[in-house]
Design a protein around this motif. Sequence first.
Motif, PDB file in Angstrom:
ATOM      1  N   UNK A  15       0.831  -1.207   0.000  1.00 15.69           N
ATOM      2  CA  UNK A  15       0.000   0.000   0.000  1.00 15.69           C
ATOM      3  C   UNK A  15       0.864   1.255   0.000  1.00 15.69           C
ATOM      4  N   UNK A  16       2.037   1.174   0.648  1.00 17.51           N
ATOM      5  CA  UNK A  16       2.932   2.340   0.679  1.00 17.51           C
ATOM      6  C   UNK A  16       3.417   2.696  -0.716  1.00 17.51           C
ATOM      7  N   UNK A  17       3.617   1.690  -1.581  1.00 16.48           N
ATOM      8  CA  UNK A  17       4.026   1.979  -2.961  1.00 16.48           C
ATOM      9  C   UNK A  17       2.922   2.701  -3.720  1.00 16.48           C
ATOM     10  N   UNK A  18       1.685   2.273  -3.524  1.00 17.34           N
ATOM     11  CA  UNK A  18       0.564   2.922  -4.207  1.00 17.34           C
ATOM     12  C   UNK A  18       0.446   4.380  -3.760  1.00 17.34           C
ATOM     13  N   UNK A  19       0.660   4.618  -2.461  1.00 15.04           N
ATOM     14  CA  UNK A  19       0.647   5.998  -1.954  1.00 15.04           C
ATOM     15  C   UNK A  19       1.748   6.814  -2.613  1.00 15.04           C
ATOM     16  N   UNK A  20       2.944   6.249  -2.652  1.00 11.74           N
ATOM     17  CA  UNK A  20       4.085   6.983  -3.192  1.00 11.74           C
ATOM     18  C   UNK A  20       3.911   7.309  -4.677  1.00 11.74           C
ATOM     19  N   UNK A  21       3.275   6.420  -5.430  1.00 16.48           N
ATOM     20  CA  UNK A  21       3.022   6.723  -6.843  1.00 16.48           C
ATOM     21  C   UNK A  21       2.141   7.961  -6.984  1.00 16.48           C
ATOM     22  N   UNK A  22       1.141   8.056  -6.126  1.00 16.47           N
ATOM     23  CA  UNK A  22       0.273   9.233  -6.174  1.00 16.47           C
ATOM     24  C   UNK A  22       1.029  10.477  -5.723  1.00 16.47           C
ATOM     25  N   UNK A  23       1.866  10.347  -4.690  1.00 11.65           N
ATOM     26  CA  UNK A  23       2.686  11.479  -4.249  1.00 11.65           C
ATOM     27  C   UNK A  23       3.611  11.932  -5.370  1.00 11.65           C
ATOM     28  N   UNK A  24       4.160  10.963  -6.114  1.00 18.02           N
ATOM     29  CA  UNK A  24       5.024  11.305  -7.234  1.00 18.02           C
ATOM     30  C   UNK A  24       4.269  12.023  -8.334  1.00 18.02           C
ATOM     31  N   UNK A  25       3.062  11.562  -8.630  1.00 14.36           N
ATOM     32  CA  UNK A  25       2.232  12.216  -9.650  1.00 14.36           C
ATOM     33  C   UNK A  25       1.906  13.643  -9.237  1.00 14.36           C
ATOM     34  N   UNK A  26       1.550  13.833  -7.977  1.00 17.21           N
ATOM     35  CA  UNK A  26       1.239  15.175  -7.490  1.00 17.21           C
ATOM     36  C   UNK A  26       2.461  16.089  -7.567  1.00 17.21           C
ATOM     37  N   UNK A  27       3.639  15.563  -7.213  1.00 12.84           N
ATOM     38  CA  UNK A  27       4.858  16.361  -7.231  1.00 12.84           C
ATOM     39  C   UNK A  27       5.219  16.786  -8.648  1.00 12.84           C
ATOM     40  N   UNK A  28       5.204  15.837  -9.573  1.00 12.62           N
ATOM     41  CA  UNK A  28       5.615  16.126 -10.949  1.00 12.62           C
ATOM     42  C   UNK A  28       4.611  16.995 -11.693  1.00 12.62           C
ATOM     43  N   UNK A  29       3.360  17.016 -11.221  1.00 12.34           N
ATOM     44  CA  UNK A  29       2.331  17.820 -11.880  1.00 12.34           C
ATOM     45  C   UNK A  29       1.918  19.044 -11.061  1.00 12.34           C
ATOM     46  N   UNK A  30       2.651  19.313  -9.968  1.00 21.01           N
ATOM     47  CA  UNK A  30       2.382  20.489  -9.123  1.00 21.01           C
ATOM     48  C   UNK A  30       0.919  20.559  -8.678  1.00 21.01           C
TER      49      UNK A  30
END
Length: 298
Positions: free
Chosen positions: A189-204
Motif C-alpha cells: 500500500x505504501x508503494x501505491x501511496x508513493x506513486x500518487x505522491x510522485x504524480x502530485x509532485x511532478x504535476x504540481x
Amino acid sequence: MSDEPSLKDSYLLRPDPTDSRLSTTVSGIDQNGRPVDTQVVTEKALTLYLNSQEVVTMMTIGDHPDLLAVGYLKNQNMLRADDVITGIDYDDDLEVVVVRTERETNYEEKLKKKVRTSGCAQGTVFGDVMESFDEIRLTSDARLKTSWLYKLTKTINTTPSLYLEAGAIHGCVLCQEDKALVYMEDVGRHNAVDKIAGWMTLNNVPAHDKIFYTTGRLTSEMVIKTVMMGIPILVSRSGFTAWGVDLARRAGLTLIGRARGKRFIALSGEDRIDFDMEPSSAEDEPDKVRRKGSLAAE
C-alpha cells in the motif's frame, strides 16, 4: 440506463488490468481437486538511486517507476520543495530507477535510521520523518460531504482493477470532492501511496482540497504518508490500528475507516464531515467487492 461510465469520467490516471506485464495466469487445483487457472499479480525488485546514492530496493508490480521513485523520495523528506529534478532514468533490464536533482544530495546518515513498518512488501519510514510530521498543519477548511463519500466508494469499487481481477494487491485513489482523479495499485500500500505522491509532485498538484482513499488498513505509515503529502482527509474500506488513530488525532487528520456501502466509522477529524445524505439513500457494495474485501483488504 446505468450511470457507471459517467462515474469514471473524472479519472486522469487509473489501473489497466489488461496490461500483461502486471499479472499472469497460473494453473493449480481448487478445494475439490479440480484444475483451475487463476490470475496472480507480478512482483519485481526496483532499486532506487537519488543521484549517485542507492536509497532502497522495493518490491513492486513495476508500473510507473518514475512516479514511485519521486513519491518515495518526497514522502521520506529526501526531496525538498525547492528541489529541481533534472532527470529520471529507468532501466527495466537492470531494475533500477535514478532520480537526478540540481542539488547535491548525501543521505548516508539518514539511511542508517530506517524503521521497518507494518506495511506489506517491506515498508520503511526514516527516523527524521516524524520531526517534519509534527510541524505540518493540515487545513481546517477542508470538507467531506457524506454524499461525496458514497459516490466515491461506488466509483472506486466499480472501476476495473487488478484488485478485483487478481486480489493480493492494494489500491489508493486521489480524489477531489466526489471525483476520483488518480488510482494506483501495488503489492504494498505504501508503494501505491508513493506513486500518487510522485504524480502530485511532478504535476504540481495542490493537496489541501484532496481526499485520499485506500483499500488497505489505516496504519501509522498510511497516516504519516498522507499527512506528509498535506492531504487532510484519509478514507479506507478497511480497519484501523491504534497508533494510526493516535497519529491522525495528533495531526488533525480526518480518518475514516470501514467505509463499505452505507457504513463508515470516523475516529479523527470528525468536524470536517458534512452529513448531507441519509445512509439509507446510499447503495450497498457489489457482491464481488464485498467478497474481495473480506479476503484481501486486511
